[in-house]
Design a protein around this motif. Sequence first.
Motif, PDB file in Angstrom:
ATOM      1  N   LEU A  77     -31.077 -79.995  42.467  1.00 39.07           N
ATOM      2  CA  LEU A  77     -30.366 -79.115  41.374  1.00 39.07           C
ATOM      3  C   LEU A  77     -29.423 -79.751  40.809  1.00 39.07           C
ATOM      4  O   LEU A  77     -29.125 -79.654  39.504  1.00 39.07           O
ATOM      5  CB  LEU A  77     -30.334 -77.839  42.088  1.00 39.07           C
ATOM      6  CG  LEU A  77     -31.399 -77.023  42.544  1.00 39.07           C
ATOM      7  CD1 LEU A  77     -30.852 -75.608  43.082  1.00 39.07           C
ATOM      8  CD2 LEU A  77     -32.514 -76.806  41.594  1.00 39.07           C
ATOM      9  N   ARG A  78     -28.608 -80.605  41.525  1.00 36.73           N
ATOM     10  CA  ARG A  78     -27.506 -81.153  40.916  1.00 36.73           C
ATOM     11  C   ARG A  78     -27.742 -82.279  40.243  1.00 36.73           C
ATOM     12  O   ARG A  78     -26.904 -82.432  38.970  1.00 36.73           O
ATOM     13  CB  ARG A  78     -26.503 -81.776  42.301  1.00 36.73           C
ATOM     14  CG  ARG A  78     -25.918 -80.523  42.727  1.00 36.73           C
ATOM     15  CD  ARG A  78     -24.730 -79.705  42.022  1.00 36.73           C
ATOM     16  NE  ARG A  78     -23.666 -80.481  41.518  1.00 36.73           N
ATOM     17  CZ  ARG A  78     -23.286 -80.464  40.199  1.00 36.73           C
ATOM     18  NH1 ARG A  78     -24.273 -79.995  39.305  1.00 36.73           N
ATOM     19  NH2 ARG A  78     -22.267 -81.363  39.742  1.00 36.73           N
ATOM     20  N   PHE A  79     -28.713 -82.973  40.569  1.00 38.13           N
ATOM     21  CA  PHE A  79     -29.302 -84.014  39.619  1.00 38.13           C
ATOM     22  C   PHE A  79     -29.753 -83.549  38.155  1.00 38.13           C
ATOM     23  O   PHE A  79     -29.315 -84.007  37.229  1.00 38.13           O
ATOM     24  CB  PHE A  79     -30.566 -84.705  40.273  1.00 38.13           C
ATOM     25  CG  PHE A  79     -31.356 -85.824  39.353  1.00 38.13           C
ATOM     26  CD1 PHE A  79     -30.412 -87.059  39.179  1.00 38.13           C
ATOM     27  CD2 PHE A  79     -32.698 -85.634  39.138  1.00 38.13           C
ATOM     28  CE1 PHE A  79     -31.258 -87.922  38.119  1.00 38.13           C
ATOM     29  CE2 PHE A  79     -33.126 -86.643  38.332  1.00 38.13           C
ATOM     30  CZ  PHE A  79     -32.516 -87.564  38.000  1.00 38.13           C
ATOM     31  N   LEU A  80     -30.577 -82.567  38.183  1.00 39.91           N
ATOM     32  CA  LEU A  80     -30.799 -81.856  37.132  1.00 39.91           C
ATOM     33  C   LEU A  80     -29.596 -80.987  36.245  1.00 39.91           C
ATOM     34  O   LEU A  80     -29.702 -81.368  34.732  1.00 39.91           O
ATOM     35  CB  LEU A  80     -31.841 -80.726  37.159  1.00 39.91           C
ATOM     36  CG  LEU A  80     -33.302 -81.250  37.898  1.00 39.91           C
ATOM     37  CD1 LEU A  80     -34.269 -80.008  38.043  1.00 39.91           C
ATOM     38  CD2 LEU A  80     -33.834 -82.160  36.770  1.00 39.91           C
ATOM     39  N   GLN A  81     -28.816 -80.746  36.833  1.00 42.63           N
ATOM     40  CA  GLN A  81     -27.579 -80.165  36.225  1.00 42.63           C
ATOM     41  C   GLN A  81     -26.679 -81.228  35.592  1.00 42.63           C
ATOM     42  O   GLN A  81     -26.012 -81.071  34.339  1.00 42.63           O
ATOM     43  CB  GLN A  81     -26.823 -79.313  37.199  1.00 42.63           C
ATOM     44  CG  GLN A  81     -27.377 -77.889  37.262  1.00 42.63           C
ATOM     45  CD  GLN A  81     -26.491 -77.222  38.520  1.00 42.63           C
ATOM     46  OE1 GLN A  81     -25.857 -77.791  39.412  1.00 42.63           O
ATOM     47  NE2 GLN A  81     -26.250 -75.856  38.181  1.00 42.63           N
ATOM     48  N   THR A  82     -26.721 -82.686  36.359  1.00 44.39           N
ATOM     49  CA  THR A  82     -26.064 -83.705  35.644  1.00 44.39           C
ATOM     50  C   THR A  82     -26.715 -84.597  34.711  1.00 44.39           C
ATOM     51  O   THR A  82     -26.358 -84.766  33.760  1.00 44.39           O
ATOM     52  CB  THR A  82     -25.788 -84.588  36.799  1.00 44.39           C
ATOM     53  OG1 THR A  82     -25.079 -84.008  38.021  1.00 44.39           O
ATOM     54  CG2 THR A  82     -25.082 -85.833  36.328  1.00 44.39           C
ATOM     55  N   VAL A  83     -27.980 -84.790  34.606  1.00 46.80           N
ATOM     56  CA  VAL A  83     -29.040 -85.254  33.716  1.00 46.80           C
ATOM     57  C   VAL A  83     -29.732 -84.711  32.775  1.00 46.80           C
ATOM     58  O   VAL A  83     -29.758 -84.904  31.757  1.00 46.80           O
ATOM     59  CB  VAL A  83     -29.909 -86.542  34.437  1.00 46.80           C
ATOM     60  CG1 VAL A  83     -30.767 -87.081  33.471  1.00 46.80           C
ATOM     61  CG2 VAL A  83     -29.112 -87.212  35.428  1.00 46.80           C
ATOM     62  N   GLY A  84     -30.241 -83.398  33.290  1.00 45.61           N
ATOM     63  CA  GLY A  84     -30.725 -82.472  32.526  1.00 45.61           C
ATOM     64  C   GLY A  84     -32.297 -82.365  32.604  1.00 45.61           C
ATOM     65  O   GLY A  84     -32.688 -83.543  33.343  1.00 45.61           O
ATOM     66  N   PRO A  85     -33.221 -81.333  32.485  1.00 43.69           N
ATOM     67  CA  PRO A  85     -32.668 -80.276  31.989  1.00 43.69           C
ATOM     68  C   PRO A  85     -32.137 -79.315  32.815  1.00 43.69           C
ATOM     69  O   PRO A  85     -32.702 -78.967  33.775  1.00 43.69           O
ATOM     70  CB  PRO A  85     -34.017 -79.653  31.227  1.00 43.69           C
ATOM     71  CG  PRO A  85     -34.945 -80.473  32.185  1.00 43.69           C
ATOM     72  CD  PRO A  85     -34.640 -81.494  32.466  1.00 43.69           C
ATOM     73  N   SER A  86     -30.703 -78.904  32.584  1.00 43.51           N
ATOM     74  CA  SER A  86     -30.231 -78.107  33.665  1.00 43.51           C
ATOM     75  C   SER A  86     -30.630 -76.554  33.506  1.00 43.51           C
ATOM     76  O   SER A  86     -30.483 -76.039  34.501  1.00 43.51           O
ATOM     77  CB  SER A  86     -28.631 -77.913  33.031  1.00 43.51           C
ATOM     78  OG  SER A  86     -28.440 -77.416  31.898  1.00 43.51           O
ATOM     79  N   GLU A  87     -31.538 -76.210  32.712  1.00 44.94           N
ATOM     80  CA  GLU A  87     -31.762 -74.915  32.705  1.00 44.94           C
ATOM     81  C   GLU A  87     -32.943 -74.781  33.818  1.00 44.94           C
ATOM     82  O   GLU A  87     -33.164 -73.622  34.200  1.00 44.94           O
ATOM     83  CB  GLU A  87     -32.597 -74.521  31.372  1.00 44.94           C
ATOM     84  CG  GLU A  87     -33.665 -75.156  30.836  1.00 44.94           C
ATOM     85  CD  GLU A  87     -33.390 -76.473  29.839  1.00 44.94           C
ATOM     86  OE1 GLU A  87     -34.189 -76.937  29.429  1.00 44.94           O
ATOM     87  OE2 GLU A  87     -32.031 -76.649  30.110  1.00 44.94           O
ATOM     88  N   VAL A  88     -33.597 -76.005  34.222  1.00 42.22           N
ATOM     89  CA  VAL A  88     -34.768 -75.801  35.260  1.00 42.22           C
ATOM     90  C   VAL A  88     -33.764 -75.356  36.545  1.00 42.22           C
ATOM     91  O   VAL A  88     -34.055 -74.464  37.569  1.00 42.22           O
ATOM     92  CB  VAL A  88     -35.366 -77.213  35.587  1.00 42.22           C
ATOM     93  CG1 VAL A  88     -36.226 -76.806  36.765  1.00 42.22           C
ATOM     94  CG2 VAL A  88     -35.982 -77.184  34.331  1.00 42.22           C
TER      95      VAL A  88
END
Length: 540
Positions: free
Chosen positions: A209-220
């Motif tokens: 989740l932190r990876f997605l919040q950092t790189v995107g897509p953060s909405e996932v």
Amino acid sequence: MSNRLAGTLSPYLRAHADNPVDWHPWGQEAFDEAQRRDVPVLISIGYSTCHWCHVMARESFSDAATAEDLNAGFVAIKVDREEHPEVDAAYMAAASAFTQSLGWPLTVFTTPSGRAFHAGTYFPPVARGGMPSFRDVLAAVREAWADRREVVVEQADTVASALSQIVTEPSPLPSPSQLSDAAAQVASREDRVYGGFGGAPKFPVATTLRFLQTVGPSEVADRALTAMAGSELRDEDGGFFRYATQRDWTVPHYERMLIDNAQLLDVALAAGRIDVVRGVADFLLGVLRREGGGFGAAQDSESWIDGQRDEGGYYRRPVAERSGLEPPAVDGKVLTGWNGLAIGALARAGAALAEPSWIDAAAGAARFVLATNRSPEGALVRSSLDGVASAAVATTADSGLLADGLFALALATGEASWATAALDVLNAPVTGDPVLVAQDIPVAGDDSDGDLPSGTAALAAGIPHGLASGRRGLLSGAGDGPGRGTRRAGRRASVRVLRAAAGGRGAGVVAAADRDRRRCGRARRGGASDRCRHRRGGDA
């Protein structure tokens, strides 16, 4: 039979001290005894909040007949995987050669030199569901050791040789486009119905989740957090359970871990879910914080209700009905790296939401770990219990996660001493587990189970935060006052090491971090702090 576990610094091992099994703690002495007796070694690895570890303890390790078989034919070693993650990683890798079903309790049979030749996980007291009984397994292993020794040793050597050839070669850092592609692949696996990833059982996977919040897509990541926060995975008091046994986040596995909750605090802060942030912070400070300021490793899934051990019964009651019940026990081990996660998360959240008590709690934990989790020679160790340091060595992840937390504390408080302490931690050498080294037992891969940043990632996370501390001027004057005696030349050298390790990319990272902080500062002053996103570099 001597009781070797009662005086250890692991609640998990202490819980087995009254077993009729003649347990040894992890150490060279056990292997020397196996060599002397010419018998194989049973290594049982678990942790204090592991439900099936409790089950196997009650069914097999507390049984006199099973213990008699064990004591007659083996030297038995009990290992707390949280205290010795490298040992767990080494034997988990070896176990993968014998079974696809991996987890805890991990049951490994080795030669007196520590090389695995058979492994499994939970074994029942009687054969069922296609699983042999534990006593049948013991009998089969003893027979193989007595009658087919050459085959057993050859198999152990083959596995050890294969693992020793797994070498992690350095690779170039991924480009922004490669990171984006990786994030897109991860996001494509989202459970579009219930949020998160995968089926049952279902884990929070805070690192993802932190990876997605950092790189995107953060909405996932935001959708996953929303689903978890509104489900049975989150207790009424704000803390998150380890995982859910069902795809829709229902029927939790009820232990509550420091690593999960510390990282989910960061996830919630980045998602602007301030209600979740406050709930997790309350859980950390109200349940896991120990005397002296450090944070315990976890809260158990089981507790005593009406004279019976009950898994989850305490948590299934509303908070108002719990007052008359004894709460599940907290494993009071203060783990160095795990506390680093909590220190960093509380410092960041406290600074973002103007909660000085959270920053104070982070500072208290930092002081405790830096003072207590030390060997007699002053080196960081893996853990402590009740203010007494363990002999277990600190890992690379311990150093990286603690340093990252200390840098976050420096930025939250403006106190240079925390940045100096972080650099000292990063500069200190990290040695491997001495028994694994002495036995030449290969440790394949990282000692992480994917539920926290690996050692490499943890060190990488500290680099941009160290650079940010230097940019804020926190390193330039450190050591000038009482208690800040690190030499300036050493500090300047450390900063140069950090910049060199960043490979010239540090300026961009720091600039982005500064822009985020300025933007968030303006948002807070404008009353929009709930949606202020604090993005961290290097957490993937």
